[in-house]
Design a protein around this motif. Sequence first.
Motif, mmCIF file in Angstrom:
data_model
loop_
_atom_site.group_PDB
_atom_site.id
_atom_site.type_symbol
_atom_site.label_atom_id
_atom_site.label_comp_id
_atom_site.label_asym_id
_atom_site.label_seq_id
_atom_site.Cartn_x
_atom_site.Cartn_y
_atom_site.Cartn_z
ATOM 1 N N ALA A 265 0.811 -1.215 0.000
ATOM 2 C CA ALA A 265 0.000 0.000 0.000
ATOM 3 C C ALA A 265 0.847 1.268 0.000
ATOM 4 N N ALA A 266 2.154 1.127 0.105
ATOM 5 C CA ALA A 266 3.014 2.307 0.185
ATOM 6 C C ALA A 266 2.918 3.139 -1.087
ATOM 7 N N GLY A 267 2.863 4.433 -0.904
ATOM 8 C CA GLY A 267 2.828 5.333 -2.049
ATOM 9 C C GLY A 267 1.468 5.455 -2.707
ATOM 10 N N LYS A 268 0.428 4.982 -2.021
ATOM 11 C CA LYS A 268 -0.931 5.064 -2.559
ATOM 12 C C LYS A 268 -1.862 5.642 -1.489
ATOM 13 N N PRO A 269 -2.903 6.350 -1.900
ATOM 14 C CA PRO A 269 -3.890 6.800 -0.908
ATOM 15 C C PRO A 269 -4.463 5.613 -0.144
ATOM 16 N N GLY A 270 -4.597 5.777 1.156
ATOM 17 C CA GLY A 270 -5.054 4.676 1.991
ATOM 18 C C GLY A 270 -6.564 4.547 2.044
ATOM 19 N N PRO A 271 -7.057 3.469 2.624
ATOM 20 C CA PRO A 271 -8.504 3.210 2.655
ATOM 21 C C PRO A 271 -9.284 4.215 3.493
ATOM 22 N N LEU A 272 -8.704 4.712 4.587
ATOM 23 C CA LEU A 272 -9.444 5.662 5.399
ATOM 24 C C LEU A 272 -9.568 7.011 4.693
ATOM 25 N N ALA A 273 -8.540 7.395 3.928
ATOM 26 C CA ALA A 273 -8.641 8.632 3.146
ATOM 27 C C ALA A 273 -9.796 8.533 2.157
ATOM 28 N N GLU A 274 -9.941 7.382 1.519
ATOM 29 C CA GLU A 274 -11.024 7.192 0.555
ATOM 30 C C GLU A 274 -12.378 7.263 1.243
ATOM 31 N N ARG A 275 -12.493 6.618 2.408
ATOM 32 C CA ARG A 275 -13.771 6.653 3.123
ATOM 33 C C ARG A 275 -14.091 8.070 3.594
ATOM 34 N N MET A 276 -13.074 8.767 4.108
ATOM 35 C CA MET A 276 -13.322 10.127 4.579
ATOM 36 C C MET A 276 -13.739 11.030 3.424
ATOM 37 N N TRP A 277 -13.121 10.859 2.278
ATOM 38 C CA TRP A 277 -13.511 11.664 1.109
ATOM 39 C C TRP A 277 -14.965 11.380 0.744
ATOM 40 N N GLN A 278 -15.361 10.106 0.767
ATOM 41 C CA GLN A 278 -16.742 9.749 0.443
ATOM 42 C C GLN A 278 -17.706 10.325 1.473
ATOM 43 N N TRP A 279 -17.338 10.249 2.751
ATOM 44 C CA TRP A 279 -18.194 10.831 3.794
ATOM 45 C C TRP A 279 -18.320 12.337 3.602
ATOM 46 N N TYR A 280 -17.244 12.978 3.207
ATOM 47 C CA TYR A 280 -17.261 14.423 2.986
ATOM 48 C C TYR A 280 -18.188 14.767 1.813
ATOM 49 N N GLN A 281 -18.104 13.984 0.739
ATOM 50 C CA GLN A 281 -18.985 14.229 -0.407
ATOM 51 C C GLN A 281 -20.441 14.003 -0.026
ATOM 52 N N GLN A 282 -20.696 12.974 0.777
ATOM 53 C CA GLN A 282 -22.058 12.719 1.218
ATOM 54 C C GLN A 282 -22.564 13.865 2.085
ATOM 55 N N PHE A 283 -21.683 14.373 2.939
ATOM 56 C CA PHE A 283 -22.026 15.527 3.762
ATOM 57 C C PHE A 283 -22.404 16.715 2.881
ATOM 58 N N LYS A 284 -21.632 16.958 1.837
ATOM 59 C CA LYS A 284 -21.953 18.039 0.899
ATOM 60 C C LYS A 284 -23.316 17.812 0.259
ATOM 61 N N ASN A 285 -23.555 16.588 -0.198
ATOM 62 C CA ASN A 285 -24.817 16.304 -0.887
ATOM 63 C C ASN A 285 -26.018 16.420 0.052
ATOM 64 N N ASP A 286 -25.844 15.960 1.300
ATOM 65 C CA ASP A 286 -26.954 15.945 2.253
ATOM 66 C C ASP A 286 -27.219 17.313 2.865
ATOM 67 N N VAL A 287 -26.183 18.118 2.996
ATOM 68 C CA VAL A 287 -26.319 19.370 3.737
ATOM 69 C C VAL A 287 -26.081 20.581 2.855
ATOM 70 N N MET A 288 -24.918 20.664 2.242
ATOM 71 C CA MET A 288 -24.549 21.891 1.532
ATOM 72 C C MET A 288 -25.321 22.094 0.250
ATOM 73 N N ARG A 289 -25.767 21.025 -0.385
ATOM 74 C CA ARG A 289 -26.441 21.169 -1.679
ATOM 75 C C ARG A 289 -27.961 21.072 -1.565
ATOM 76 N N THR A 290 -28.474 21.195 -0.354
ATOM 77 C CA THR A 290 -29.922 21.079 -0.176
ATOM 78 C C THR A 290 -30.580 22.397 0.185
ATOM 79 N N GLY A 291 -29.801 23.473 0.148
ATOM 80 C CA GLY A 291 -30.358 24.774 0.485
ATOM 81 C C GLY A 291 -30.253 25.110 1.956
ATOM 82 N N ARG A 292 -29.697 24.200 2.763
ATOM 83 C CA ARG A 292 -29.521 24.495 4.176
ATOM 84 C C ARG A 292 -28.084 24.892 4.427
ATOM 85 N N ASP A 293 -27.881 25.881 5.245
ATOM 86 C CA ASP A 293 -26.535 26.325 5.621
ATOM 87 C C ASP A 293 -26.214 25.728 6.966
ATOM 88 N N ASP A 294 -25.463 24.646 6.970
ATOM 89 C CA ASP A 294 -25.169 23.914 8.213
ATOM 90 C C ASP A 294 -23.863 24.425 8.818
#
Length: 294
Positions: A265-294
């Motif tokens: 796995a050396a020299g590659k993005p790790g699994p937790l980075a990928e999960r955190m990125w996905q959680w961040y995108q989901q957060f954007k979709n659920d909160v930031m892109r719904t018209g609510r300012d969280d």
Amino acid sequence: MIADIVFLNGQFLPLADAKISPLDRGFLFADGVYEVIPVYSRQPFRLDEHLRRLQASLDGIRLPNPYSHAQWQARVREMIGHAPFADAQIYLQVTRGADSKRDHAFPTGVAPTVFMFAGPLVTPGESVRTLGVSAVTAVDNRWLRCDLKTLALLANVLLRQQAVDHGCAETILVRDGFVTEGAASNVFLVKNGVLLAPPKSHLMLPGVTYDVVLELAARHGVPTEVRDILADELPEADELWMTSSTKEVLAIATLDGRPVGHGAAAGKPGPLAERMWQWYQQFKNDVMRTGRDD
């Protein structure tokens, strides 16, 4: 490229018509503060948190806030309305204003200069995110109030240029043997499944994205430690990330020419980075892109 309409001292006007005195203390002394607010689908990301950080920076340099919290909210939203980009970044800056002379001491009876503009929000592309980026380390030689978001960024500029000179995306800063932050980002490590973050202090900027990452880690049950991180721990990290309003969550795959991580796995993005990125995108979709300012 920024939008054609900007805000200057109470007025929205064409960029070509915006004029600031060469005696402005922001120009002469970097005597001022700034904020950068990301916007998704025309919704500002954690506007209240950004405005509170702006207030803390103004308080730190003893500059009265020219607007109330509600006035700032209204002006930022109006600036978003002038932007031709649905996803944007709003840059706002407050200086101590233009005096009639150059004098280090604070002037009296001088109105602050307030400037704001919108630019496109460009986040890392898919190929960059999946491959990760490279970084270098350097001695953190900045002043002792890095928690204030001031205009005096020359040290950060020079440190960031070290990364550019080496073909890298970021410089990770080390002060007295401890990791502080990146030249333009916050830094996270992962070791043995635990997410590690340097604690907030006067030696680092309290990042809004930093807060979101820690909130998402807690929400999804990721073991987390906020503590001082030795520079000697960097080579032993399983994963290394940089976070910011524009970078969001971006894995660092190579540090000082050596791969981050171990084994295959050396020299590659790790699994937790990928999960955190996905959680961040989901957060954007659920909160930031719904018209609510969280």
